[in-house]
Motif scaffolding. Structure first.
Motif, PDB file in Angstrom:
ATOM      1  N   LEU A  10       0.832  -1.210   0.000  1.00 52.91           N
ATOM      2  CA  LEU A  10       0.000   0.000   0.000  1.00 52.91           C
ATOM      3  C   LEU A  10       0.864   1.256   0.000  1.00 52.91           C
ATOM      4  O   LEU A  10       2.010   1.231   0.487  1.00 52.91           O
ATOM      5  N   PRO A  11       0.331   2.361  -0.503  1.00 52.01           N
ATOM      6  CA  PRO A  11       1.079   3.627  -0.431  1.00 52.01           C
ATOM      7  C   PRO A  11       1.365   3.990   1.030  1.00 52.01           C
ATOM      8  O   PRO A  11       0.571   3.671   1.922  1.00 52.01           O
ATOM      9  N   ARG A  12       2.484   4.647   1.238  1.00 58.17           N
ATOM     10  CA  ARG A  12       2.909   4.979   2.600  1.00 58.17           C
ATOM     11  C   ARG A  12       1.844   5.717   3.421  1.00 58.17           C
ATOM     12  O   ARG A  12       1.602   5.357   4.573  1.00 58.17           O
ATOM     13  N   PRO A  13       1.162   6.749   2.863  1.00 54.58           N
ATOM     14  CA  PRO A  13       0.138   7.437   3.667  1.00 54.58           C
ATOM     15  C   PRO A  13      -0.987   6.494   4.115  1.00 54.58           C
ATOM     16  O   PRO A  13      -1.469   6.600   5.241  1.00 54.58           O
ATOM     17  N   HIS A  63     -14.809   4.064   7.440  1.00 59.89           N
ATOM     18  CA  HIS A  63     -15.674   5.056   6.795  1.00 59.89           C
ATOM     19  C   HIS A  63     -15.428   6.443   7.391  1.00 59.89           C
ATOM     20  O   HIS A  63     -15.316   7.432   6.651  1.00 59.89           O
ATOM     21  N   ASP A  64     -15.333   6.521   8.708  1.00 63.63           N
ATOM     22  CA  ASP A  64     -15.064   7.802   9.374  1.00 63.63           C
ATOM     23  C   ASP A  64     -13.737   8.403   8.925  1.00 63.63           C
ATOM     24  O   ASP A  64     -13.591   9.621   8.877  1.00 63.63           O
ATOM     25  N   GLU A  65     -12.775   7.550   8.594  1.00 61.81           N
ATOM     26  CA  GLU A  65     -11.457   7.997   8.148  1.00 61.81           C
ATOM     27  C   GLU A  65     -11.402   8.251   6.639  1.00 61.81           C
ATOM     28  O   GLU A  65     -10.364   8.632   6.107  1.00 61.81           O
ATOM     29  N   GLY A  66     -12.498   7.973   5.936  1.00 58.58           N
ATOM     30  CA  GLY A  66     -12.547   8.217   4.500  1.00 58.58           C
ATOM     31  C   GLY A  66     -11.845   7.154   3.661  1.00 58.58           C
ATOM     32  O   GLY A  66     -11.537   7.388   2.493  1.00 58.58           O
ATOM     33  N   LEU A  67     -11.611   5.985   4.243  1.00 57.71           N
ATOM     34  CA  LEU A  67     -10.905   4.921   3.519  1.00 57.71           C
ATOM     35  C   LEU A  67     -11.842   3.993   2.756  1.00 57.71           C
ATOM     36  O   LEU A  67     -11.430   3.324   1.817  1.00 57.71           O
TER      37      LEU A  67
END
Length: 88
Positions: A10-13, A63-67
């Motif tokens: 996965l990307p680092r962020p 969902h709360d984190e926008g993922l």
């Protein structure tokens, strides 16, 4: 043969974001990512062998984190389908 994504891929962020969440949230995120299509809470719980309550809590955090995103599925009974945010 399908390529599965691991946390290291996965990307680092995204990795750093997931590191702050409970392990079940990371498992659910990776499962959704590897499945490549929408899944219901019931499907995710069955396929990951995790209790529905834990999967539901993980999906809410993601969902709360926008993922992840959620969309209604018009079936009888109605269910929601979850996908990775930004993935079609």
């Amino acid at each position: 043969m399908t390529n599965t994504v691991d946390v290291a891929d996965l990307p680092r962020p995204t990795r750093e974001h997931l590191a702050e969440l409970p392990p079940t949230a990371t498992l659910v995120y990776l499962h959704l990512r590897n499945e490549g299509g929408p899944r219901t809470l019931r499907q995710i719980a069955y396929e990951t062998a995790r209790p529905r309550k834990s999967v539901h809590r993980a999906l809410r955090k993601l969902h709360d984190e926008g993922l992840v995103t959620c969309s209604p599925r018009h079936t009888e009974p109605p269910a929601s389908e979850w996908t990775i945010a930004g993935m079609s």
